[in-house]
Design an enzyme around this catalytic site. Sequence first.
Site, PDB file in Angstrom:
ATOM      1  N   GLU A 121       0.674  -1.371   0.004  1.00  0.00           N
ATOM      2  CA  GLU A 121      -0.360  -0.007   0.126  1.00  0.00           C
ATOM      3  C   GLU A 121       0.612   1.277  -0.097  1.00  0.00           C
ATOM      4  O   GLU A 121       0.440   2.343  -0.621  1.00  0.00           O
ATOM      5  CB  GLU A 121      -1.337   0.095   1.351  1.00  0.00           C
ATOM      6  CG  GLU A 121      -2.177  -0.843   0.947  1.00  0.00           C
ATOM      7  CD  GLU A 121      -2.995  -1.139   2.184  1.00  0.00           C
ATOM      8  OE1 GLU A 121      -2.208  -1.670   2.811  1.00  0.00           O
ATOM      9  OE2 GLU A 121      -4.127  -1.879   2.390  1.00  0.00           O
ATOM     10  N   GLU A 141      -3.440  -9.861   3.723  1.00  0.00           N
ATOM     11  CA  GLU A 141      -4.026  -9.176   4.611  1.00  0.00           C
ATOM     12  C   GLU A 141      -5.563 -10.640   4.740  1.00  0.00           C
ATOM     13  O   GLU A 141      -6.612 -10.784   5.831  1.00  0.00           O
ATOM     14  CB  GLU A 141      -4.699  -7.695   4.630  1.00  0.00           C
ATOM     15  CG  GLU A 141      -3.828  -6.665   5.382  1.00  0.00           C
ATOM     16  CD  GLU A 141      -3.224  -6.208   4.118  1.00  0.00           C
ATOM     17  OE1 GLU A 141      -3.136  -6.746   2.628  1.00  0.00           O
ATOM     18  OE2 GLU A 141      -2.695  -5.000   3.600  1.00  0.00           O
TER      19      GLU A 141
HETATM   20  C1  HXC Z   1       6.339  -8.447  11.849  1.00  0.00           C
HETATM   21  C2  HXC Z   1       7.268  -9.563  10.193  1.00  0.00           C
HETATM   22  C3  HXC Z   1       6.823  -9.673   9.330  1.00  0.00           C
HETATM   23  C4  HXC Z   1       5.605  -9.032   9.404  1.00  0.00           C
HETATM   24  C5  HXC Z   1       8.664 -10.927   8.356  1.00  0.00           C
HETATM   25  N1  HXC Z   1       8.735 -10.806   9.445  1.00  0.00           N
HETATM   26  N2  HXC Z   1       6.900 -10.128   8.008  1.00  0.00           N
HETATM   27  N3  HXC Z   1       7.527  -9.739  11.142  1.00  0.00           N
HETATM   28  N4  HXC Z   1       5.137  -8.039  11.208  1.00  0.00           N
HETATM   29  N5  HXC Z   1       4.526  -8.087   8.856  1.00  0.00           N
HETATM   30  C6  HXC Z   1       9.008 -11.366  10.411  1.00  0.00           C
HETATM   31  C7  HXC Z   1       9.727 -12.948  10.518  1.00  0.00           C
HETATM   32  O1  HXC Z   1       8.784 -13.036  11.555  1.00  0.00           O
HETATM   33  C8  HXC Z   1      10.619 -13.105  11.051  1.00  0.00           C
HETATM   34  O2  HXC Z   1      11.672 -12.608  12.189  1.00  0.00           O
HETATM   35  C9  HXC Z   1      11.787 -11.701   9.864  1.00  0.00           C
HETATM   36  O3  HXC Z   1      10.777 -11.461   9.371  1.00  0.00           O
HETATM   37  C10 HXC Z   1      11.887 -13.007   8.462  1.00  0.00           C
HETATM   38  O4  HXC Z   1      10.862 -13.260   8.232  1.00  0.00           O
HETATM   39  P1  HXC Z   1      10.677 -15.292   7.364  1.00  0.00           P
HETATM   40  O5  HXC Z   1       8.921 -14.927   7.353  1.00  0.00           O
HETATM   41  O6  HXC Z   1      11.190 -16.260   8.596  1.00  0.00           O
HETATM   42  O7  HXC Z   1      11.459 -14.831   6.105  1.00  0.00           O
HETATM   43  P2  HXC Z   1       9.883 -15.445   4.501  1.00  0.00           P
HETATM   44  O8  HXC Z   1      10.414 -17.184   5.251  1.00  0.00           O
HETATM   45  O9  HXC Z   1      11.043 -15.799   3.873  1.00  0.00           O
HETATM   46  O10 HXC Z   1       9.287 -15.042   4.334  1.00  0.00           O
HETATM   47  C11 HXC Z   1       8.897 -14.176   4.342  1.00  0.00           C
HETATM   48  C12 HXC Z   1       7.290 -13.935   3.160  1.00  0.00           C
HETATM   49  C13 HXC Z   1       6.861 -14.299   5.344  1.00  0.00           C
HETATM   50  C14 HXC Z   1       6.626 -14.245   3.395  1.00  0.00           C
HETATM   51  C15 HXC Z   1       7.054 -11.846   3.920  1.00  0.00           C
HETATM   52  O11 HXC Z   1       7.176 -13.287   6.802  1.00  0.00           O
HETATM   53  C16 HXC Z   1       5.250 -13.208   5.505  1.00  0.00           C
HETATM   54  O12 HXC Z   1       4.344 -13.823   5.039  1.00  0.00           O
HETATM   55  N6  HXC Z   1       5.134 -12.335   6.288  1.00  0.00           N
HETATM   56  C17 HXC Z   1       4.119 -11.644   6.648  1.00  0.00           C
HETATM   57  C18 HXC Z   1       3.786 -10.850   5.634  1.00  0.00           C
HETATM   58  C19 HXC Z   1       2.433 -10.587   5.739  1.00  0.00           C
HETATM   59  O13 HXC Z   1       1.223 -10.331   6.200  1.00  0.00           O
HETATM   60  N7  HXC Z   1       1.630  -8.997   5.775  1.00  0.00           N
HETATM   61  C20 HXC Z   1       0.737  -8.400   5.626  1.00  0.00           C
HETATM   62  C21 HXC Z   1       0.162  -7.448   7.416  1.00  0.00           C
HETATM   63  S1  HXC Z   1      -0.773  -6.807   7.783  1.00  0.00           S
HETATM   64  P3  HXC Z   1      12.451 -14.113  13.068  1.00  0.00           P
HETATM   65  O14 HXC Z   1      12.183 -13.614  14.509  1.00  0.00           O
HETATM   66  O15 HXC Z   1      11.419 -15.431  12.975  1.00  0.00           O
HETATM   67  O16 HXC Z   1      13.520 -13.979  12.465  1.00  0.00           O
HETATM   68  C22 HXC Z   1      -0.843  -4.551   7.023  1.00  0.00           C
HETATM   69  C23 HXC Z   1      -1.893  -4.251   7.080  1.00  0.00           C
HETATM   70  C24 HXC Z   1      -1.759  -2.565   6.486  1.00  0.00           C
HETATM   71  O17 HXC Z   1      -0.027  -4.938   6.679  1.00  0.00           O
HETATM   72  C25 HXC Z   1      -2.586  -1.887   7.120  1.00  0.00           C
HETATM   73  C26 HXC Z   1      -2.340  -0.338   6.542  1.00  0.00           C
HETATM   74  C27 HXC Z   1      -3.510   0.453   7.388  1.00  0.00           C
END
Ligand code: HXC
Length: 267
Positions: A121, A141
């Site tokens: 976004e 999301e």
């Molecule tokens: C907190 C996060 C994170 C997140 C990754 N990490 N995304 N921490 N919030 N959104 C952290 C992981 O926990 C991990 O920490 C480290 O970053 C590396 O990530 P990995 O998962 O180990 O890496 P990988 O296996 O390569 O996977 C990458 C990924 C995955 C596919 C991007 O991390 C993932 O799906 N992340 C979530 C993405 C997501 O759902 N985003 C939307 C959020 S909601 P550790 O401590 O384990 O090393 C949102 C709402 C917005 O954005 C609203 C706006 C108003």
Amino acid sequence: MAYETIDWQQNGSVVIATLNRPESLNAINQKMDHELIDVLDRLRNDNSIRVMVLTGAGRAFCAGDDIKERDAGENENELSRDLSGPGSVLTNNYLSLWNNVDTGKPIIAAVNGYALGGGLELALACDIRIATTNASFGTPEITLGFFPGGGAPLRLPRILPGSIAMEMLLTGDRFDAETAYRWGLISHLVEQDELLDKATSIAERIASHAPLAVRAVRELAYGTNDMTLSQVQRMSAFSRWIIQQTDDAQEGPRAFVEKRQAEYHGR
Ligand code: HXC
């Protein structure tokens, strides 16, 4: 001013702002949330800046809202509050400030890896998006039971063809950079080591133009969606008339005739 979660580098009239929590894939925690708002204020208010490049440190542009903070209930930031109702500072920033009208200055998203959720976004709210071949894009999301509250349901259908936008929004799946390029979500697809050079060269090109003309073009491009054609024509004619009165509008043709680089001062 130095930030904790964002690296700020100004070279001439171009700023490179780098989201800098690589250990969390640049997820937006409370601190970054507030610092992002400050970055936008600086961009808007500092006349020495004409264009900003936004990128991320490490292997992500931004993985969205910090899910761990949210899960721990520690996340009192504007992002979380947005999910339960309107009035969030950051959502307002995403939807209006980031809307490129209010900052008055172009922002280029240089997407170096994951751009997910709130991270996508942020990129959608920029004027121009370019990305590396390893970048990926998505609105996960929906898979988390959230609503994409930072503007994706508004912006994606305006940027992409409807079926593609809705597939992205409703499946929550990630799409690779090649696909994003084919769709026109990004305008350049480059290798990792070329990203900042490419973004900076676009930024410098824009920064070399008359700032008031750049601002007026953006205002018309973004501020007229809800207007009728005749209203847009009037606004366009008015903008043209105003810009024509500026010193810079005299300088451009003069420099052309004198076969030299124009020097614009935003007056
Ligand atoms: C907190 C996060 C994170 C997140 C990754 N990490 N995304 N921490 N919030 N959104 C952290 C992981 O926990 C991990 O920490 C480290 O970053 C590396 O990530 P990995 O998962 O180990 O890496 P990988 O296996 O390569 O996977 C990458 C990924 C995955 C596919 C991007 O991390 C993932 O799906 N992340 C979530 C993405 C997501 O759902 N985003 C939307 C959020 S909601 P550790 O401590 O384990 O090393 C949102 C709402 C917005 O954005 C609203 C706006 C108003």
